[in-house]
Write a protein that holds these residues in place. Structure first.
Motif, PDB file in Angstrom:
ATOM      1  N   ALA A  87      13.207  15.219 -12.692  1.00  0.00           N
ATOM      2  CA  ALA A  87      14.060  16.177 -11.967  1.00  0.00           C
ATOM      3  C   ALA A  87      14.738  15.507 -10.779  1.00  0.00           C
ATOM      4  O   ALA A  87      15.918  15.765 -10.490  1.00  0.00           O
ATOM      5  CB  ALA A  87      13.222  17.366 -11.504  1.00  0.00           C
ATOM      6  N   LEU A  88      14.027  14.643 -10.082  1.00  0.00           N
ATOM      7  CA  LEU A  88      14.607  13.938  -8.938  1.00  0.00           C
ATOM      8  C   LEU A  88      15.692  12.967  -9.390  1.00  0.00           C
ATOM      9  O   LEU A  88      16.745  12.854  -8.748  1.00  0.00           O
ATOM     10  CB  LEU A  88      13.509  13.198  -8.175  1.00  0.00           C
ATOM     11  CG  LEU A  88      12.478  14.083  -7.463  1.00  0.00           C
ATOM     12  CD1 LEU A  88      11.306  13.243  -6.974  1.00  0.00           C
ATOM     13  CD2 LEU A  88      13.112  14.827  -6.288  1.00  0.00           C
ATOM     14  N   ILE A  89      15.435  12.271 -10.483  1.00  0.00           N
ATOM     15  CA  ILE A  89      16.421  11.332 -11.013  1.00  0.00           C
ATOM     16  C   ILE A  89      17.695  12.065 -11.423  1.00  0.00           C
ATOM     17  O   ILE A  89      18.816  11.669 -11.076  1.00  0.00           O
ATOM     18  CB  ILE A  89      15.824  10.556 -12.203  1.00  0.00           C
ATOM     19  CG1 ILE A  89      14.695   9.634 -11.733  1.00  0.00           C
ATOM     20  CG2 ILE A  89      16.903   9.753 -12.929  1.00  0.00           C
ATOM     21  CD1 ILE A  89      13.836   9.085 -12.855  1.00  0.00           C
ATOM     22  N   GLU A  90      17.534  13.158 -12.153  1.00  0.00           N
ATOM     23  CA  GLU A  90      18.696  13.910 -12.634  1.00  0.00           C
ATOM     24  C   GLU A  90      19.478  14.553 -11.495  1.00  0.00           C
ATOM     25  O   GLU A  90      20.696  14.773 -11.614  1.00  0.00           O
ATOM     26  CB  GLU A  90      18.235  14.972 -13.638  1.00  0.00           C
ATOM     27  CG  GLU A  90      17.715  14.374 -14.947  1.00  0.00           C
ATOM     28  CD  GLU A  90      17.233  15.436 -15.918  1.00  0.00           C
ATOM     29  OE1 GLU A  90      16.945  16.571 -15.466  1.00  0.00           O
ATOM     30  OE2 GLU A  90      17.133  15.125 -17.122  1.00  0.00           O
ATOM     31  N   ALA A  91      18.791  14.851 -10.384  1.00  0.00           N
ATOM     32  CA  ALA A  91      19.481  15.446  -9.234  1.00  0.00           C
ATOM     33  C   ALA A  91      20.255  14.406  -8.434  1.00  0.00           C
ATOM     34  O   ALA A  91      21.033  14.768  -7.544  1.00  0.00           O
ATOM     35  CB  ALA A  91      18.472  16.144  -8.329  1.00  0.00           C
ATOM     36  N   GLY A  92      20.027  13.116  -8.716  1.00  0.00           N
ATOM     37  CA  GLY A  92      20.745  12.073  -8.005  1.00  0.00           C
ATOM     38  C   GLY A  92      20.077  11.614  -6.728  1.00  0.00           C
ATOM     39  O   GLY A  92      20.717  10.972  -5.876  1.00  0.00           O
ATOM     40  N   ILE A  93      18.778  11.927  -6.573  1.00  0.00           N
ATOM     41  CA  ILE A  93      18.042  11.471  -5.392  1.00  0.00           C
ATOM     42  C   ILE A  93      18.052   9.940  -5.349  1.00  0.00           C
ATOM     43  O   ILE A  93      17.771   9.272  -6.358  1.00  0.00           O
ATOM     44  CB  ILE A  93      16.589  11.998  -5.419  1.00  0.00           C
ATOM     45  CG1 ILE A  93      16.565  13.516  -5.193  1.00  0.00           C
ATOM     46  CG2 ILE A  93      15.712  11.278  -4.399  1.00  0.00           C
ATOM     47  CD1 ILE A  93      16.914  13.951  -3.790  1.00  0.00           C
ATOM     48  N   ALA A  94      18.365   9.368  -4.182  1.00  0.00           N
ATOM     49  CA  ALA A  94      18.475   7.910  -4.053  1.00  0.00           C
ATOM     50  C   ALA A  94      17.197   7.256  -3.551  1.00  0.00           C
ATOM     51  O   ALA A  94      16.968   6.066  -3.797  1.00  0.00           O
ATOM     52  CB  ALA A  94      19.618   7.565  -3.108  1.00  0.00           C
ATOM     53  N   ARG A  95      16.364   8.028  -2.853  1.00  0.00           N
ATOM     54  CA  ARG A  95      15.151   7.455  -2.248  1.00  0.00           C
ATOM     55  C   ARG A  95      14.044   8.507  -2.234  1.00  0.00           C
ATOM     56  O   ARG A  95      14.318   9.702  -2.001  1.00  0.00           O
ATOM     57  CB  ARG A  95      15.452   6.972  -0.832  1.00  0.00           C
ATOM     58  CG  ARG A  95      14.257   6.440  -0.037  1.00  0.00           C
ATOM     59  CD  ARG A  95      14.749   5.786   1.238  1.00  0.00           C
ATOM     60  NE  ARG A  95      13.710   5.615   2.250  1.00  0.00           N
ATOM     61  CZ  ARG A  95      12.852   4.593   2.310  1.00  0.00           C
ATOM     62  NH1 ARG A  95      12.885   3.655   1.368  1.00  0.00           N
ATOM     63  NH2 ARG A  95      11.966   4.497   3.292  1.00  0.00           N
ATOM     64  N   VAL A  96      12.820   8.071  -2.494  1.00  0.00           N
ATOM     65  CA  VAL A  96      11.652   8.958  -2.462  1.00  0.00           C
ATOM     66  C   VAL A  96      10.590   8.317  -1.578  1.00  0.00           C
ATOM     67  O   VAL A  96      10.249   7.141  -1.753  1.00  0.00           O
ATOM     68  CB  VAL A  96      11.080   9.216  -3.870  1.00  0.00           C
ATOM     69  CG1 VAL A  96       9.755   9.977  -3.779  1.00  0.00           C
ATOM     70  CG2 VAL A  96      12.079   9.981  -4.722  1.00  0.00           C
ATOM     71  N   VAL A  97      10.080   9.083  -0.628  1.00  0.00           N
ATOM     72  CA  VAL A  97       8.956   8.656   0.206  1.00  0.00           C
ATOM     73  C   VAL A  97       7.816   9.637  -0.061  1.00  0.00           C
ATOM     74  O   VAL A  97       7.982  10.847   0.112  1.00  0.00           O
ATOM     75  CB  VAL A  97       9.322   8.669   1.702  1.00  0.00           C
ATOM     76  CG1 VAL A  97       8.107   8.278   2.552  1.00  0.00           C
ATOM     77  CG2 VAL A  97      10.492   7.734   1.975  1.00  0.00           C
TER      78      VAL A  97
END
Length: 345
Positions: free
Chosen positions: A91-101
């Protein structure tokens, strides 16, 4: 890339959000979405089994495309499996999130791996930020995932000289009303409350969690361990939940079965024999010692044989908190030595 000040503050907020979630079979998780300039643009938390996970809950509050290039701050590694909901990493990838902490890694065999999936998709990933705080919040769930058994709290009440009862066996009440009320509050957040048949036959406990005479909404499942029979008219049979009886002294078998039933937090309420057995078996994660300012003397110790024959074999604890309760004092401690994990893998 190091964690920024904005990301650190967002993780503190995510932990606050996680605490809103229910304690149950799933962990409490919070998420915050930061814009590329470091501003909070969405928040979310997991609200219980079958509901969207924290990351998806936060993303759902954004218009389409608004998460592209943003940073997701999450208390637990985004999951990588499909259960009642889809994988949060995807879901994060498909939303276009660039960074995850994220703070704490997911220990589950099926659900872990989200960080690797994110990195493979080109997402920048940072882990470990405020991991200790998150681990403390979801310690019960983490124990169940890592060890395949419930997180176990062993409770006892004692005199200042370490006795659980007077020489004639009387023990009600060593501690005062404030301490007893605290015990009931702690019972009310447990999934199961466990006694041995000795306590069952001697005290006929109801094993409920009460605020005065009123039952708390959540009640732990009553559990009795031992080979002696519980009378048909015992108070436990009037408990809101059907009691579980284990006609055995094999504690590892008992806690494995409780885990299989979805019980993640167990509260040991039995007397010295059962409390000592759980500690000796390496099955205690937390201890609660309610200490009353009285002296009793005699042989009726709060704990008996826990398998320690020399000082080098002592069960080491870390005191997390000292809590005054009226005239009494509660010592909350974690078992920290290797023996606490013995036989649990």
């Amino acid at each position: 890339m190091a964690v920024t000040g904005a990301e650190r503050r967002a993780m503190t907020r995510a932990i606050e959000l996680a605490a809103h979630g229910p304690r149950g079979i799933n962990p409490q998780v919070g998420a915050v979405i930061l814009s590329p300039t470091g501003d909070i643009i969405a928040e979310g938390w997991h609200k219980g089994a079958g509901t969207p996970h924290a990351e998806v809950d936060a993303l759902s509050k954004l218009p389409e495309g608004a998460a592209r290039g943003a940073t997701a701050i999450v208390t637990l590694e985004p999951c990588n499996h499909t259960g009642r909901t889809g994988p949060c990493a995807l879901a994060l990838i498909e939303a276009g999130i660039a960074r995850v902490v994220y703070a704490e890694s997911d220990p589950g065999d099926a659900s872990s791996g989200g960080a690797g999936r994110l990195r493979a998709a080109g997402v920048d990933v940072e882990s470990g930020e405020q991991a200790d705080a998150v681990d403390a919040l979801i310690a019960d769930w983490m124990t169940a995932q890592r060890l395949g058994r419930p997180h176990i709290t062993v409770k006892w009440a004692q005199s200042l000289d370490g006795r659980a009862a007077a020489s004639d066996g009387t023990s009600q009440w060593i501690t005062g009303p404030e301490a007893r009320a605290d015990v009931h509050r702690r019972r009310s957040v447990a999934d199961a409350i466990i006694v041995g048949t000795g306590t069952m036959l001697a005290d006929d406990p109801g094993l409920t969690a009460r605020d005065g005479d009123v039952l708390f909404e959540h009640q732990p499942v009553p559990v009795v361990i031992g080979t002696r029979e519980t009378p048909a008219d015992a108070a436990i049979h009037r408990h809101p939940h059907e009691p579980l009886f284990y006609n055995t002294h094999d504690l590892h078998t008992v806690v494995a079965d409780l885990h299989a039933r979805g019980i993640q937090r167990a509260f040991i309420e039995g007397g010295p024999t059962l409390a000592s057995a759980f500690i000796a078996a390496g099955l205690a994660d937390r201890t609660l010692a309610y200490i009353a300012p009285v002296l009793l003397g005699g042989e009726r110790l709060a704990l008996t044989d826990i398998g320690v024959t020399t000082i080098d074999a002592a069960r080491r604890l870390t005191i997390d908190e000292w809590v005054p309760l009226g005239a009494d004092l509660l010592a909350i401690a974690r078992v920290i030595d290797d023996a606490s994990q013995e036989g649990t893998h």
